[in-house]
Design a protein around this motif. Structure first.
Motif, PDB file in Angstrom:
ATOM      1  N   TYR A 175     -13.442  -2.416  89.016  1.00 23.11           N
ATOM      2  CA  TYR A 175     -12.514  -2.108  87.934  1.00 23.11           C
ATOM      3  C   TYR A 175     -12.025  -3.380  87.253  1.00 23.11           C
ATOM      4  O   TYR A 175     -12.179  -4.482  87.776  1.00 23.11           O
ATOM      5  N   PRO A 176     -11.394  -3.253  86.074  1.00 20.34           N
ATOM      6  CA  PRO A 176     -10.789  -4.428  85.438  1.00 20.34           C
ATOM      7  C   PRO A 176      -9.709  -5.035  86.332  1.00 20.34           C
ATOM      8  O   PRO A 176      -9.128  -4.356  87.189  1.00 20.34           O
ATOM      9  N   ALA A 177      -9.420  -6.305  86.124  1.00 19.49           N
ATOM     10  CA  ALA A 177      -8.376  -6.984  86.897  1.00 19.49           C
ATOM     11  C   ALA A 177      -7.013  -6.372  86.597  1.00 19.49           C
ATOM     12  O   ALA A 177      -6.741  -5.927  85.472  1.00 19.49           O
ATOM     13  N   ILE A 178      -6.156  -6.336  87.608  1.00 20.80           N
ATOM     14  CA  ILE A 178      -4.797  -5.825  87.425  1.00 20.80           C
ATOM     15  C   ILE A 178      -4.034  -6.743  86.477  1.00 20.80           C
ATOM     16  O   ILE A 178      -4.032  -7.960  86.649  1.00 20.80           O
ATOM     17  N   ALA A 179      -3.388  -6.156  85.477  1.00 23.30           N
ATOM     18  CA  ALA A 179      -2.622  -6.918  84.489  1.00 23.30           C
ATOM     19  C   ALA A 179      -1.329  -6.164  84.215  1.00 23.30           C
ATOM     20  O   ALA A 179      -1.234  -5.375  83.267  1.00 23.30           O
ATOM     21  N   ASN A 180      -0.328  -6.383  85.063  1.00 23.20           N
ATOM     22  CA  ASN A 180       0.907  -5.612  84.981  1.00 23.20           C
ATOM     23  C   ASN A 180       1.846  -6.118  83.888  1.00 23.20           C
ATOM     24  O   ASN A 180       1.790  -7.287  83.498  1.00 23.20           O
ATOM     25  N   PRO A 181       2.747  -5.255  83.408  1.00 22.49           N
ATOM     26  CA  PRO A 181       3.798  -5.704  82.485  1.00 22.49           C
ATOM     27  C   PRO A 181       4.672  -6.766  83.154  1.00 22.49           C
ATOM     28  O   PRO A 181       4.762  -6.823  84.385  1.00 22.49           O
ATOM     29  N   PRO A 182       5.368  -7.583  82.359  1.00 26.38           N
ATOM     30  CA  PRO A 182       6.176  -8.652  82.933  1.00 26.38           C
ATOM     31  C   PRO A 182       7.452  -8.180  83.608  1.00 26.38           C
ATOM     32  O   PRO A 182       8.069  -8.935  84.375  1.00 26.38           O
ATOM     33  N   SER A 183       7.879  -6.942  83.331  1.00 28.13           N
ATOM     34  CA  SER A 183       9.121  -6.439  83.910  1.00 28.13           C
ATOM     35  C   SER A 183       8.890  -5.082  84.571  1.00 28.13           C
ATOM     36  O   SER A 183       7.843  -4.454  84.388  1.00 28.13           O
ATOM     37  N   ALA A 184       9.887  -4.640  85.334  1.00 22.87           N
ATOM     38  CA  ALA A 184       9.796  -3.360  86.040  1.00 22.87           C
ATOM     39  C   ALA A 184       9.697  -2.205  85.048  1.00 22.87           C
ATOM     40  O   ALA A 184      10.180  -2.304  83.908  1.00 22.87           O
ATOM     41  N   PRO A 185       9.094  -1.080  85.440  1.00 22.66           N
ATOM     42  CA  PRO A 185       8.952   0.046  84.518  1.00 22.66           C
ATOM     43  C   PRO A 185      10.302   0.645  84.129  1.00 22.66           C
ATOM     44  O   PRO A 185      11.250   0.634  84.908  1.00 22.66           O
ATOM     45  N   GLU A 186      10.348   1.174  82.918  1.00 23.42           N
ATOM     46  CA  GLU A 186      11.541   1.837  82.398  1.00 23.42           C
ATOM     47  C   GLU A 186      11.384   3.345  82.571  1.00 23.42           C
ATOM     48  O   GLU A 186      10.363   3.915  82.184  1.00 23.42           O
ATOM     49  N   PHE A 187      12.383   3.983  83.138  1.00 23.69           N
ATOM     50  CA  PHE A 187      12.357   5.439  83.295  1.00 23.69           C
ATOM     51  C   PHE A 187      12.846   6.096  82.009  1.00 23.69           C
ATOM     52  O   PHE A 187      13.901   5.739  81.476  1.00 23.69           O
ATOM     53  N   ILE A 188      12.066   7.041  81.495  1.00 25.90           N
ATOM     54  CA  ILE A 188      12.414   7.773  80.277  1.00 25.90           C
ATOM     55  C   ILE A 188      12.290   9.263  80.547  1.00 25.90           C
ATOM     56  O   ILE A 188      11.756   9.679  81.588  1.00 25.90           O
ATOM     57  N   ASP A 189      12.790  10.079  79.619  1.00 25.03           N
ATOM     58  CA  ASP A 189      12.731  11.535  79.802  1.00 25.03           C
ATOM     59  C   ASP A 189      11.371  12.114  79.431  1.00 25.03           C
ATOM     60  O   ASP A 189      10.970  13.151  79.964  1.00 25.03           O
ATOM     61  N   GLY A 190      10.679  11.469  78.505  1.00 26.56           N
ATOM     62  CA  GLY A 190       9.391  11.990  78.078  1.00 26.56           C
ATOM     63  C   GLY A 190       8.873  11.221  76.881  1.00 26.56           C
ATOM     64  O   GLY A 190       9.495  10.267  76.401  1.00 26.56           O
ATOM     65  N   LEU A 191       7.734  11.652  76.373  1.00 27.23           N
ATOM     66  CA  LEU A 191       7.050  10.951  75.295  1.00 27.23           C
ATOM     67  C   LEU A 191       7.914  10.818  74.049  1.00 27.23           C
ATOM     68  O   LEU A 191       7.839   9.820  73.326  1.00 27.23           O
ATOM     69  N   ALA A 192       8.757  11.815  73.769  1.00 25.95           N
ATOM     70  CA  ALA A 192       9.573  11.793  72.555  1.00 25.95           C
ATOM     71  C   ALA A 192      10.475  10.572  72.487  1.00 25.95           C
ATOM     72  O   ALA A 192      10.812  10.106  71.393  1.00 25.95           O
ATOM     73  N   ASP A 193      10.854  10.022  73.650  1.00 21.72           N
ATOM     74  CA  ASP A 193      11.749   8.865  73.684  1.00 21.72           C
ATOM     75  C   ASP A 193      11.119   7.615  73.078  1.00 21.72           C
ATOM     76  O   ASP A 193      11.841   6.725  72.600  1.00 21.72           O
ATOM     77  N   ILE A 194       9.777   7.513  73.107  1.00 24.46           N
ATOM     78  CA  ILE A 194       9.131   6.256  72.722  1.00 24.46           C
ATOM     79  C   ILE A 194       7.999   6.418  71.711  1.00 24.46           C
ATOM     80  O   ILE A 194       7.456   5.420  71.232  1.00 24.46           O
ATOM     81  N   MET A 195       7.633   7.645  71.358  1.00 27.39           N
ATOM     82  CA  MET A 195       6.423   7.838  70.546  1.00 27.39           C
ATOM     83  C   MET A 195       6.493   7.108  69.209  1.00 27.39           C
ATOM     84  O   MET A 195       5.463   6.682  68.677  1.00 27.39           O
ATOM     85  N   GLY A 196       7.694   6.929  68.653  1.00 24.40           N
ATOM     86  CA  GLY A 196       7.824   6.282  67.362  1.00 24.40           C
ATOM     87  C   GLY A 196       7.445   4.814  67.350  1.00 24.40           C
ATOM     88  O   GLY A 196       7.286   4.221  66.274  1.00 24.40           O
ATOM     89  N   GLN A 197       7.278   4.214  68.535  1.00 24.65           N
ATOM     90  CA  GLN A 197       6.919   2.802  68.629  1.00 24.65           C
ATOM     91  C   GLN A 197       5.418   2.557  68.464  1.00 24.65           C
ATOM     92  O   GLN A 197       4.986   1.405  68.413  1.00 24.65           O
ATOM     93  N   PHE A 198       4.615   3.649  68.401  1.00 26.79           N
ATOM     94  CA  PHE A 198       3.170   3.488  68.517  1.00 26.79           C
ATOM     95  C   PHE A 198       2.417   4.078  67.331  1.00 26.79           C
ATOM     96  O   PHE A 198       2.860   5.046  66.713  1.00 26.79           O
ATOM     97  N   ASP A 199       1.268   3.459  67.066  1.00 22.12           N
ATOM     98  CA  ASP A 199       0.385   3.919  65.991  1.00 22.12           C
ATOM     99  C   ASP A 199      -0.743   4.801  66.514  1.00 22.12           C
ATOM    100  O   ASP A 199      -1.474   5.399  65.717  1.00 22.12           O
ATOM    101  N   LEU A 200      -0.893   4.865  67.829  1.00 20.48           N
ATOM    102  CA  LEU A 200      -1.905   5.709  68.457  1.00 20.48           C
ATOM    103  C   LEU A 200      -1.462   6.006  69.878  1.00 20.48           C
ATOM    104  O   LEU A 200      -1.070   5.093  70.609  1.00 20.48           O
ATOM    105  N   VAL A 201      -1.513   7.279  70.260  1.00 18.09           N
ATOM    106  CA  VAL A 201      -1.195   7.699  71.624  1.00 18.09           C
ATOM    107  C   VAL A 201      -2.458   8.273  72.253  1.00 18.09           C
ATOM    108  O   VAL A 201      -3.069   9.198  71.700  1.00 18.09           O
ATOM    109  N   LEU A 202      -2.866   7.699  73.387  1.00 16.55           N
ATOM    110  CA  LEU A 202      -4.015   8.186  74.155  1.00 16.55           C
ATOM    111  C   LEU A 202      -3.489   8.966  75.354  1.00 16.55           C
ATOM    112  O   LEU A 202      -2.586   8.506  76.052  1.00 16.55           O
ATOM    113  N   LEU A 203      -4.067  10.126  75.586  1.00 19.59           N
ATOM    114  CA  LEU A 203      -3.562  11.034  76.610  1.00 19.59           C
ATOM    115  C   LEU A 203      -4.651  11.382  77.606  1.00 19.59           C
ATOM    116  O   LEU A 203      -5.730  11.845  77.214  1.00 19.59           O
TER     117      LEU A 203
END
Length: 314
Positions: free
Chosen positions: A31-59
């Motif tokens: 598999y590709p090498a592990i490349a984690n985000p620089p900070s701990a994950p953020e807990f959200i309620d669902g996709l609606a909380d963040i979808m506006g930040q993106f130009d493409l959502v892959l599911l």
């Protein structure tokens, strides 16, 4: 010894999430090498909380939109929110029973109104490989005798029809789909592969996928089990997540050039999240799939793979 928990359930091999992750971890070099985000994950309620930040959502599909053929609560509504906000999306799945020619009908039966161009599967990628072959009689394939790609499988040995036994003269094994593949077939595959070396091609690299209340073995498990029991030397060729090819095709089709504006939503750390992070995407891990009865932070800690976001469901 593969340290799996497995039972027979309608001839399927059933895994625990921990045993699935242990098998992934033993084959990290695939598999590709592990490349984690620089900070701990953020807990959200669902996709609606963040979808506006993106130009493409892959599911991802299984564990995100449905479990087997049963839709997950709220998933169809989340798709409608993406449509209402005019945010492009694409289902990017390791499903090797569905290609674009049957995607719309299959997803409509699960309650989703996708068109063919809103779905990209590892079967679409595998069919490109199959279409370029000029000689198929040296290849044996794991796939049910009725399959959408039958016209491209002509000339190959169908291992499901051989009860898993590999005939002489075969030097390439194609692990296409686990539908109809049984524990006994897998035993016969391993037994007749002993002392032989093969080129290994994997249409669906998933080791396990949620199916009803269980996680069932999928082609990634069958190839990993074969490699571990017969000491295969070849590194498998993967046509699905976490390999780059399926992600790159999705970006190209949507004319995306900035990976950080893409969100990959999945339920499996070693495929959806590892692959998405390696591409430079943002990643959202859902807890309604293979890890739904697990402490998600414990799973992240044990795998060493971390998403940008975590939500209970889509």
């Amino acid at each position: 010894m593969t340290f799996i928990f497995s039972i027979r359930q309608s001839s399927m091999i059933v895994l625990s999430p921990d045993s699935m992750n242990e098998m992934y971890a033993r084959h990290l070099d695939w598999y590709p090498a592990i490349a984690n985000p620089p900070s701990a994950p953020e807990f959200i309620d669902g996709l609606a909380d963040i979808m506006g930040q993106f130009d493409l959502v892959l599911l991802d599909s299984y564990g995100v939109l449905c479990r087997g053929s049963t839709p997950i609560d709220g998933a169809a509504e989340a798709i409608q929110q993406l449509r209402a906000n005019r945010i492009p999306f694409c289902v990017v799945s390791n499903d090797t029973l569905t290609n674009r020619s049957v995607a719309a009908e299959r997803y409509q039966s699960r309650g989703f109104d996708f068109t063919g161009d809103e779905v990209l599967t590892s079967l679409d990628i595998t069919e490109q490989y199959l279409g370029g072959l000029t000689n198929r009689n040296h290849i044996a394939v794991i796939a049910p005798l009725e399959h959408p790609s039958n016209h491209l499988l002509e000339g190959m040995v169908r291992l499901n029809g051989c009860n898993g036994e590999i005939p002489k003269g075969i030097d390439t094994l194609l692990f296409l789909t686990g539908a109809g593949w049984t524990a006994k077939m897998q035993e016969n595959l391993v037994s007749t592969a002993n002392g032989r070396q093969f080129e290994l091609v994997v249409g669906n690299p998933d080791i396990g996928a949620p199916h009803g209340e269980h996680v069932t073995a999928t082609p990634g498990y069958f190839v990993a089990d074969l490699v571990e029991q017969t000491n295969q030397k070849a590194k498998p060729t993967l046509f699905g997540k976490p390999d780059r090819i399926i992600f790159s095709m999705a970006m190209e089709q949507h004319q995306m050039t900035e990976p950080s504006r893409v969100l990959m939503v999945g339920d499996t750390l070693y495929t959806d999240i590892l692959g998405g992070n390696a591409m430079g995407f943002k990643t959202l891990l859902l807890q309604c799939g293979v890890y739904r009865h697990k402490d998600i932070m414990d799973v992240i800690s044990s795998t060493g793979i971390s998403p940008h976001y975590i939500a209970p469901c889509l």
